[in-house]
Design a protein around this motif. Structure first.
Motif, PDB file in Angstrom:
ATOM      1  N   VAL A  26       0.869  -1.168   0.000  1.00 43.48           N
ATOM      2  CA  VAL A  26       0.000   0.000   0.000  1.00 43.48           C
ATOM      3  C   VAL A  26       0.913   1.227   0.000  1.00 43.48           C
ATOM      4  CG1 VAL A  26      -1.738   1.287   1.304  1.00 43.48           C
ATOM      5  CG2 VAL A  26      -1.828  -1.209   1.241  1.00 43.48           C
ATOM      6  N   PRO A  27       0.879   2.025  -1.065  1.00 45.42           N
ATOM      7  CA  PRO A  27       1.742   3.217  -1.112  1.00 45.42           C
ATOM      8  C   PRO A  27       1.411   4.192   0.019  1.00 45.42           C
ATOM      9  CG  PRO A  27       0.696   2.812  -3.249  1.00 45.42           C
ATOM     10  CD  PRO A  27       0.059   1.895  -2.259  1.00 45.42           C
ATOM     11  N   THR A  28       2.425   4.865   0.518  1.00 49.65           N
ATOM     12  CA  THR A  28       2.223   5.862   1.565  1.00 49.65           C
ATOM     13  C   THR A  28       2.485   7.280   1.070  1.00 49.65           C
ATOM     14  OG1 THR A  28       4.497   5.540   2.311  1.00 49.65           O
ATOM     15  CG2 THR A  28       2.770   4.275   3.443  1.00 49.65           C
ATOM     16  N   GLU A  29       3.278   7.415   0.026  1.00 50.36           N
ATOM     17  CA  GLU A  29       3.643   8.753  -0.462  1.00 50.36           C
ATOM     18  C   GLU A  29       3.081   9.071  -1.831  1.00 50.36           C
ATOM     19  OE1 GLU A  29       7.874   9.056  -0.218  1.00 50.36           O
ATOM     20  OE2 GLU A  29       7.897   8.366   1.860  1.00 50.36           O
ATOM     21  N   ARG A  30       2.414   8.098  -2.457  1.00 53.08           N
ATOM     22  CA  ARG A  30       1.882   8.265  -3.800  1.00 53.08           C
ATOM     23  C   ARG A  30       0.545   7.551  -3.902  1.00 53.08           C
ATOM     24  NH1 ARG A  30       7.253   8.371  -4.187  1.00 53.08           N
ATOM     25  NH2 ARG A  30       7.570   6.207  -3.609  1.00 53.08           N
ATOM     26  N   THR A  31      -0.161   7.822  -4.977  1.00 52.86           N
ATOM     27  CA  THR A  31      -1.358   7.041  -5.263  1.00 52.86           C
ATOM     28  C   THR A  31      -0.935   5.684  -5.813  1.00 52.86           C
ATOM     29  OG1 THR A  31      -1.535   7.753  -7.567  1.00 52.86           O
ATOM     30  CG2 THR A  31      -2.631   9.147  -5.898  1.00 52.86           C
ATOM     31  N   ARG A  32      -1.890   4.793  -5.898  1.00 53.30           N
ATOM     32  CA  ARG A  32      -1.619   3.470  -6.486  1.00 53.30           C
ATOM     33  C   ARG A  32      -1.038   3.628  -7.887  1.00 53.30           C
ATOM     34  NH1 ARG A  32      -6.888   1.074  -8.027  1.00 53.30           N
ATOM     35  NH2 ARG A  32      -6.622   2.825  -9.431  1.00 53.30           N
ATOM     36  N   ASP A  33      -1.683   4.454  -8.716  1.00 51.40           N
ATOM     37  CA  ASP A  33      -1.249   4.586 -10.103  1.00 51.40           C
ATOM     38  C   ASP A  33       0.119   5.248 -10.219  1.00 51.40           C
ATOM     39  OD1 ASP A  33      -3.646   3.368 -10.691  1.00 51.40           O
ATOM     40  OD2 ASP A  33      -4.622   5.207 -11.392  1.00 51.40           O
ATOM     41  N   GLU A  34       0.389   6.231  -9.375  1.00 51.53           N
ATOM     42  CA  GLU A  34       1.722   6.844  -9.366  1.00 51.53           C
ATOM     43  C   GLU A  34       2.780   5.827  -8.955  1.00 51.53           C
ATOM     44  OE1 GLU A  34       0.403  11.431  -8.204  1.00 51.53           O
ATOM     45  OE2 GLU A  34       0.879   9.994  -6.607  1.00 51.53           O
ATOM     46  N   GLU A  35       2.435   4.978  -7.987  1.00 51.75           N
ATOM     47  CA  GLU A  35       3.390   3.955  -7.540  1.00 51.75           C
ATOM     48  C   GLU A  35       3.636   2.924  -8.635  1.00 51.75           C
ATOM     49  OE1 GLU A  35       6.132   2.331  -4.876  1.00 51.75           O
ATOM     50  OE2 GLU A  35       5.155   4.278  -4.948  1.00 51.75           O
ATOM     51  N   VAL A  36       2.587   2.516  -9.326  1.00 59.85           N
ATOM     52  CA  VAL A  36       2.752   1.575 -10.442  1.00 59.85           C
ATOM     53  C   VAL A  36       3.689   2.185 -11.488  1.00 59.85           C
ATOM     54  CG1 VAL A  36       1.561   0.494 -12.400  1.00 59.85           C
ATOM     55  CG2 VAL A  36       0.604   0.319 -10.090  1.00 59.85           C
ATOM     56  N   ASP A  37       3.474   3.444 -11.840  1.00 60.69           N
ATOM     57  CA  ASP A  37       4.338   4.102 -12.824  1.00 60.69           C
ATOM     58  C   ASP A  37       5.786   4.158 -12.350  1.00 60.69           C
ATOM     59  OD1 ASP A  37       2.159   4.500 -14.498  1.00 60.69           O
ATOM     60  OD2 ASP A  37       1.860   6.597 -13.904  1.00 60.69           O
ATOM     61  N   ARG A  38       5.998   4.467 -11.070  1.00 61.64           N
ATOM     62  CA  ARG A  38       7.363   4.526 -10.516  1.00 61.64           C
ATOM     63  C   ARG A  38       8.026   3.158 -10.596  1.00 61.64           C
ATOM     64  NH1 ARG A  38      10.449   4.096  -5.566  1.00 61.64           N
ATOM     65  NH2 ARG A  38       8.782   2.896  -4.585  1.00 61.64           N
ATOM     66  N   LEU A  39       7.294   2.108 -10.245  1.00 66.21           N
ATOM     67  CA  LEU A  39       7.872   0.766 -10.256  1.00 66.21           C
ATOM     68  C   LEU A  39       8.188   0.298 -11.672  1.00 66.21           C
ATOM     69  CD1 LEU A  39       5.697  -0.838  -7.470  1.00 66.21           C
ATOM     70  CD2 LEU A  39       8.046  -0.010  -7.315  1.00 66.21           C
ATOM     71  N   LEU A  40       7.396   0.715 -12.632  1.00 66.10           N
ATOM     72  CA  LEU A  40       7.702   0.387 -14.030  1.00 66.10           C
ATOM     73  C   LEU A  40       9.040   0.994 -14.442  1.00 66.10           C
ATOM     74  CD1 LEU A  40       4.170   0.815 -15.642  1.00 66.10           C
ATOM     75  CD2 LEU A  40       5.424  -1.342 -15.348  1.00 66.10           C
ATOM     76  N   THR A  41       9.326   2.206 -13.987  1.00 63.09           N
ATOM     77  CA  THR A  41      10.609   2.839 -14.332  1.00 63.09           C
ATOM     78  C   THR A  41      11.782   2.149 -13.645  1.00 63.09           C
ATOM     79  OG1 THR A  41      10.580   4.515 -12.573  1.00 63.09           O
ATOM     80  CG2 THR A  41       9.502   5.091 -14.658  1.00 63.09           C
ATOM     81  N   LEU A  42      11.510   1.437 -12.525  1.00 62.56           N
ATOM     82  CA  LEU A  42      12.576   0.733 -11.791  1.00 62.56           C
ATOM     83  C   LEU A  42      12.833  -0.673 -12.316  1.00 62.56           C
ATOM     84  CD1 LEU A  42      11.693   1.804  -8.132  1.00 62.56           C
ATOM     85  CD2 LEU A  42      13.477   2.741  -9.630  1.00 62.56           C
ATOM     86  N   GLY A  43      11.988  -1.141 -13.242  1.00 56.49           N
ATOM     87  CA  GLY A  43      12.223  -2.459 -13.828  1.00 56.49           C
ATOM     88  C   GLY A  43      11.150  -3.494 -13.555  1.00 56.49           C
ATOM     89  N   ALA A  44      10.108  -3.125 -12.819  1.00 54.73           N
ATOM     90  CA  ALA A  44       8.986  -4.043 -12.625  1.00 54.73           C
ATOM     91  C   ALA A  44       8.138  -4.055 -13.893  1.00 54.73           C
ATOM     92  CB  ALA A  44       8.129  -3.591 -11.437  1.00 54.73           C
ATOM     93  N   THR A  45       7.304  -5.080 -14.022  1.00 51.27           N
ATOM     94  CA  THR A  45       6.370  -5.153 -15.144  1.00 51.27           C
ATOM     95  C   THR A  45       4.976  -5.454 -14.605  1.00 51.27           C
ATOM     96  OG1 THR A  45       6.875  -7.498 -15.470  1.00 51.27           O
ATOM     97  CG2 THR A  45       8.095  -5.930 -16.832  1.00 51.27           C
ATOM     98  N   ILE A  46       3.970  -5.092 -15.387  1.00 49.47           N
ATOM     99  CA  ILE A  46       2.594  -5.399 -15.007  1.00 49.47           C
ATOM    100  C   ILE A  46       2.280  -6.821 -15.450  1.00 49.47           C
ATOM    101  CG2 ILE A  46       0.153  -4.859 -15.412  1.00 49.47           C
ATOM    102  CD1 ILE A  46       0.960  -1.912 -15.600  1.00 49.47           C
ATOM    103  N   HIS A  47       1.779  -7.606 -14.522  1.00 52.19           N
ATOM    104  CA  HIS A  47       1.370  -8.986 -14.801  1.00 52.19           C
ATOM    105  C   HIS A  47      -0.137  -9.053 -15.048  1.00 52.19           C
ATOM    106  CE1 HIS A  47       1.305 -13.311 -14.663  1.00 52.19           C
ATOM    107  NE2 HIS A  47       0.515 -13.310 -13.612  1.00 52.19           N
ATOM    108  N   GLU A  48      -0.923  -8.469 -14.137  1.00 53.30           N
ATOM    109  CA  GLU A  48      -2.378  -8.423 -14.262  1.00 53.30           C
ATOM    110  C   GLU A  48      -2.866  -7.092 -13.709  1.00 53.30           C
ATOM    111  OE1 GLU A  48      -3.645 -11.752 -11.919  1.00 53.30           O
ATOM    112  OE2 GLU A  48      -3.337 -13.177 -13.554  1.00 53.30           O
ATOM    113  N   ASP A  49      -3.763  -6.444 -14.439  1.00 55.23           N
ATOM    114  CA  ASP A  49      -4.298  -5.154 -14.018  1.00 55.23           C
ATOM    115  C   ASP A  49      -5.743  -5.352 -13.580  1.00 55.23           C
ATOM    116  OD1 ASP A  49      -5.132  -2.508 -13.724  1.00 55.23           O
ATOM    117  OD2 ASP A  49      -3.879  -1.832 -15.388  1.00 55.23           O
TER     118      ASP A  49
END
Length: 124
Positions: free
Chosen positions: A70-93
């Motif tokens: 659960v993000p504490t400093e961002r929204t869910r969508d902002e956190e998803v975008d940040r993690l994508l830039t770090l190398g994570a990928t979306i598996h299921e939305d």
């Protein structure tokens, strides 16, 4: 009992620990270096730390257990975008047009984890 660590099998423990250290903002334990068979990402107490352990085989099936964040400093969508830039990928939305839902993501070694809505989003 106290939950001390969440242990995750890894092909390269240090590289995976670096990813999760960046994601969480938690440090890698002093003395843990590239090439170690065990690398610890130290969480603030009382949260369990993340321990990455070298295994010879690669991940081949869905995890039986995964972490929901659960993000504490961002929204869910902002956190998803940040993690994508770090190398994570979306598996299921699993986000819905109305706002609820979560996103199941994969870390660089394809371990599943979920990003849920922040507490602020839930209370709005």
């Amino acid at each position: 009992m106290i939950l001390r660590h969440i242990t995750i099998d890894a092909g390269n423990p240090y590289v995976l620990a670096q990813f999760w250290s960046t994601v969480t903002g938690w440090p890698i334990a002093d003395g843990d270096v590239p090439g170690d068979d065990e690398v610890l990402v130290v969480a603030p107490s009382p949260v369990p730390s993340l321990l990455f352990i070298a295994v010879p085989e690669s991940k081949s099936v869905k995890n039986r257990v995964h972490i929901d964040w659960v993000p504490t400093e961002r929204t869910r969508d902002e956190e998803v975008d940040r993690l994508l830039t770090l190398g994570a990928t979306i598996h299921e939305d699993h986000r819905t047009p109305e706002g609820p839902g979560w996103v199941t993501m994969l870390d660089p070694e394809h371990n599943e984890f979920c990003i849920e809505r922040s507490l602020a989003e839930r209370s709005a």
